[in-house]
Enzyme design. Structure first.
Site, PDB file in Angstrom:
ATOM      1  N   ASP A 109       0.729  -1.336  -0.001  1.00 51.81           N
ATOM      2  CA  ASP A 109      -0.033   0.021   0.027  1.00 51.81           C
ATOM      3  C   ASP A 109       0.651   1.379  -0.045  1.00 51.81           C
ATOM      4  O   ASP A 109       0.737   2.221  -0.715  1.00 51.81           O
ATOM      5  CB  ASP A 109      -1.146   0.171   1.120  1.00 51.81           C
ATOM      6  CG  ASP A 109      -0.433  -0.156   2.591  1.00 51.81           C
ATOM      7  OD1 ASP A 109       0.947  -0.710   2.729  1.00 51.81           O
ATOM      8  OD2 ASP A 109      -0.871   0.274   3.661  1.00 51.81           O
ATOM      9  N   ARG A 110       2.011   1.255   0.536  1.00 54.44           N
ATOM     10  CA  ARG A 110       2.831   2.399   0.690  1.00 54.44           C
ATOM     11  C   ARG A 110       3.538   2.601  -0.858  1.00 54.44           C
ATOM     12  O   ARG A 110       3.666   3.574  -1.066  1.00 54.44           O
ATOM     13  CB  ARG A 110       3.974   1.984   1.866  1.00 54.44           C
ATOM     14  CG  ARG A 110       3.472   2.139   3.137  1.00 54.44           C
ATOM     15  CD  ARG A 110       4.439   1.623   4.295  1.00 54.44           C
ATOM     16  NE  ARG A 110       5.440   2.759   4.282  1.00 54.44           N
ATOM     17  CZ  ARG A 110       6.672   2.845   4.964  1.00 54.44           C
ATOM     18  NH1 ARG A 110       6.849   1.577   5.399  1.00 54.44           N
ATOM     19  NH2 ARG A 110       7.319   3.704   4.669  1.00 54.44           N
TER      20      ARG A 110
END
Length: 254
Positions: A109-110
């Site tokens: 997600d990062r």
């Protein structure tokens, strides 16, 4: 339409994207007790409710920070669309240079957030994703991932207070009225929200002393409560992860 799925610790979010515009967003609890068949039935029902035939989708792309959910949700998407979904992982070409970062445990997600922020604003950027945890992910002007930070999310912090302090009750976050609380509940709320705002402001000041001026991007469910309290300029992108997933999917089409 592209189906983009973000599997988080609290919710599984499915968006139907036309270009970079979500036609809809479906959010479901991150229930690890469901198998692929259950996810298939649930997603089919929800998509039908949106008037969407998944067989007509251009494809599907997924990122996950919950390994136990990755396989059943991926299988459900494959069954519904008749296509193999793109699962964003450490070996997926994303356009983001991870540099010297130890990527083995890096949440995708990062990576996805940084890809979206760089595509939209250029670098350097600092993305604060305020969900179950508050994550900072930063990239320089050349698209190299600089690293970041992971902080307890607002809900987690308040749950810990309530669990460990006998006289502090569970609370629901709402926008603060004024600067100071006038009772226990409002003091907890103000402390959590202004504390988060102060943390972001302080971190950004330190980042800019090291890396120079940068674009600060906020996303995640709790960002709506914290952003109005900030005394620094920020961009707000509630659909940042979906935009990053779409960008990565486009980069991986033959």
């Amino acid at each position: 339409m592209l189906l983009a799925v973000d599997i988080g610790n609290t919710t599984v979010a499915l968006a139907g994207l036309r270009g970079d515009v979500p036609a809809f967003v479906i959010r479901l609890p991150s229930d690890c007790g469901r198998d692929a068949a259950a996810w298939t039935n649930t997603l089919r029902q929800r998509l039908e409710g949106e008037g969407v035939d998944p067989r007509e989708a251009d494809g599907a792309v997924l990122s996950s920070v919950v390994p136990a959910l990755t396989r059943p949700v991926t299988a459900a998407l494959a069954s519904l669309t008749g296509r193999t979904p793109l699962v964003v992982g450490r070996t997926t070409p994303t356009g983001l240079d991870l540099g010297g970062y130890d990527a083995f445990h890096l949440g995708m997600d990062r990576v996805v957030d940084c890809v979206a922020a760089l595509a939209r604003y250029g670098g350097p950027v600092a993305v604060f994703d305020m969900g179950t945890a508050t994550t900072l992910s930063a990239a320089d002007k050349n698209g190299v991932f600089l690293g970041g930070m992971i902080l307890p999310g607002l809900a987690l912090s308040l749950e810990a207070l309530s669990a460990k302090a006998a006289q502090l009750p569970p609370i629901t976050l709402t926008p603060p009225e004024g600067l100071m609380g006038t009772d226990t509940v409002s003091c907890m709320k103000h402390g959590a929200l202004y504390g988060a705002a102060g943390a972001i402001e302080g971190i950004v000041r330190r980042l800019e002393r090291t890396y120079g001026p940068l674009t600060v991007v906020l996303t995640g469910g709790n960002s709506t409560l914290v952003r109005p309290l900030l005394e620094i300029s920020t961009a707000w992108e509630p659909n940042l992860t979906f935009l990053g997933l779409a960008e990565i999917w486009r980069r991986n089409q033959c």
